[in-house]
Design an enzyme around this catalytic site. Structure first.
Site, PDB file in Angstrom:
ATOM      1  N   ASN A 114     -26.139   3.766 -30.456  1.00 29.01           N
ATOM      2  CA  ASN A 114     -26.501   4.550 -31.762  1.00 29.01           C
ATOM      3  C   ASN A 114     -25.414   5.212 -32.079  1.00 29.01           C
ATOM      4  O   ASN A 114     -24.667   5.823 -31.223  1.00 29.01           O
ATOM      5  CB  ASN A 114     -27.737   5.400 -31.644  1.00 29.01           C
ATOM      6  CG  ASN A 114     -28.312   6.159 -32.803  1.00 29.01           C
ATOM      7  OD1 ASN A 114     -28.195   5.511 -33.615  1.00 29.01           O
ATOM      8  ND2 ASN A 114     -28.544   7.437 -32.511  1.00 29.01           N
ATOM      9  N   HIS A 116     -24.834   9.034 -34.100  1.00 27.76           N
ATOM     10  CA  HIS A 116     -25.351   9.929 -34.784  1.00 27.76           C
ATOM     11  C   HIS A 116     -24.396  10.851 -35.394  1.00 27.76           C
ATOM     12  O   HIS A 116     -23.198  11.440 -34.804  1.00 27.76           O
ATOM     13  CB  HIS A 116     -26.074  10.757 -33.671  1.00 27.76           C
ATOM     14  CG  HIS A 116     -27.039  12.116 -34.054  1.00 27.76           C
ATOM     15  ND1 HIS A 116     -28.242  11.839 -34.591  1.00 27.76           N
ATOM     16  CD2 HIS A 116     -26.713  13.261 -34.100  1.00 27.76           C
ATOM     17  CE1 HIS A 116     -28.682  12.847 -34.921  1.00 27.76           C
ATOM     18  NE2 HIS A 116     -27.824  13.724 -34.825  1.00 27.76           N
ATOM     19  N   SER A 143     -20.891  10.962 -32.964  1.00 31.33           N
ATOM     20  CA  SER A 143     -21.029  10.574 -31.777  1.00 31.33           C
ATOM     21  C   SER A 143     -21.685   9.242 -31.602  1.00 31.33           C
ATOM     22  O   SER A 143     -22.761   9.087 -31.995  1.00 31.33           O
ATOM     23  CB  SER A 143     -21.772  11.580 -30.998  1.00 31.33           C
ATOM     24  OG  SER A 143     -21.610  13.060 -31.297  1.00 31.33           O
ATOM     25  N   ASP A 152     -31.424  10.997 -29.056  1.00 28.12           N
ATOM     26  CA  ASP A 152     -30.409  11.423 -29.286  1.00 28.12           C
ATOM     27  C   ASP A 152     -29.731  12.027 -28.101  1.00 28.12           C
ATOM     28  O   ASP A 152     -28.661  12.898 -28.033  1.00 28.12           O
ATOM     29  CB  ASP A 152     -30.003  12.274 -30.577  1.00 28.12           C
ATOM     30  CG  ASP A 152     -30.404  11.455 -31.811  1.00 28.12           C
ATOM     31  OD1 ASP A 152     -30.102  10.241 -31.946  1.00 28.12           O
ATOM     32  OD2 ASP A 152     -30.857  12.297 -32.919  1.00 28.12           O
TER      33      ASP A 152
HETATM   34  C1  GRF Z   1     -24.988   7.593 -40.777  1.00 24.71           C
HETATM   35  O1  GRF Z   1     -24.367   8.632 -41.122  1.00 24.71           O
HETATM   36  C2  GRF Z   1     -25.559   7.188 -39.644  1.00 24.71           C
HETATM   37  O2  GRF Z   1     -24.722   8.053 -38.506  1.00 24.71           O
HETATM   38  C3  GRF Z   1     -26.726   7.893 -39.651  1.00 24.71           C
HETATM   39  O3  GRF Z   1     -27.162   7.310 -40.918  1.00 24.71           O
HETATM   40  C4  GRF Z   1     -26.129   7.046 -41.650  1.00 24.71           C
HETATM   41  C5  GRF Z   1     -26.318   5.578 -41.851  1.00 24.71           C
HETATM   42  O4  GRF Z   1     -25.246   5.386 -42.957  1.00 24.71           O
HETATM   43  N1  GRF Z   1     -27.554   7.671 -38.552  1.00 24.71           N
HETATM   44  P1  GRF Z   1     -24.896   3.783 -43.227  1.00 24.71           P
HETATM   45  O5  GRF Z   1     -26.459   3.106 -43.479  1.00 24.71           O
HETATM   46  O6  GRF Z   1     -24.406   2.982 -42.152  1.00 24.71           O
HETATM   47  O7  GRF Z   1     -24.150   3.742 -44.357  1.00 24.71           O
END
Ligand code: GRF
Length: 221
Positions: A114, A116, A143, A152
């Site tokens: 993932n 985050h 991260s 997370d």
């Molecule tokens: C990113 O900031 C990711 O870290 C978070 O949601 C956002 C997704 O952006 N979990 P995308 O759909 O990849 O443009």
């Protein structure tokens, strides 16, 4: 093992929205900096831009609408069935906005990733950018971590930091962080695809060395 003996790994990428991180994977594979292929892109929401990005790149897409399921477990089970049909080596959560249950996480442990948008362990959950601003933090970031059952909280693989600038709002900060997400996420998965990164009982190991609890610190220009 040399680079030529590595079989490209198959990825399943899970999204819920814009898919800019998905695009970073598509681009990294196309420019041959990531030895992988994307077997399937699965969205829990229909009609999102990420699905268009995948289709444009000729990638198989699936929609599994969580609203059609009676509870979280039923959704998770169907998601597992869908993913396993494609036999991926890694499952990449890329802006996938559903919490996954213990059965799902355990099923993919060690190959579930993932990203985050905070410097974990700070600000798990939602509204990370606003929280960093409200706290007066001078830096923020993103991260990449292995997913474990606690939200997370899995071992961190890599982090990128960015400054928080005067007059930032959540959107300007999110944009600055997202640029770094697009660099560190394919890089972390590249290490995995090269068989250099593993999850162990003590944490994430890269090239046989335990990574620090804050992960590898990415230096960007
Ligand atoms: C990113 O900031 C990711 O870290 C978070 O949601 C956002 C997704 O952006 N979990 P995308 O759909 O990849 O443009």
């Amino acid at each position: 093992m040399n680079a030529h003996s590595i079989q490209p790994k198959k990825l399943a990428i899970l999204i819920s929205g814009g898919g800019s991180n998905l695009q970073a994977f598509i681009d990294a594979i196309q420019n041959q900096s990531l030895p992988a292929s994307i077997a399937v892109v699965i969205s829990n929401k229909p009609d999102v831009k990420g699905l268009e990005r995948a289709a444009k790149a000729g990638i198989t897409t699936e929609v599994l609408d969580h609203k059609q399921f009676k509870d979280r477990n039923a959704f998770d089970r169907q998601l597992m069935t869908l993913i396993d049909r494609h036999q991926p080596d890694a499952v990449i959560l890329a802006g996938f906005m559903r919490i996954l249950g213990a059965e799902f996480v355990t099923h993919y442990l060690g190959k579930l990733f993932n990203i985050h948008p905070s410097l974990l362990p700070k600000y798990p959950g939602l509204h990370t950018h606003q929280q960093a601003i409200d706290a007066g933090d001078r830096e923020a970031g993103a991260s990449v971590h292995f997913v474990v059952t606690a939200l997370d909280a899995g071992p961190i693989i890599i982090q990128a930091k960015v400054p928080v600038i005067a007059n930032d709002d959540a959107d300007t900060l999110a944009k600055r962080i997202l640029e770094q997400e697009h660099r560190i996420y394919p890089l972390a998965v590249k290490w995995f695809c090269e068989n250099r990164l593993v999850l162990t009982h003590t944490g994430a190991m890269l090239d046989g060395q335990l990574l620090p609890s804050s992960g590898f610190q990415f230096q960007h220009s």
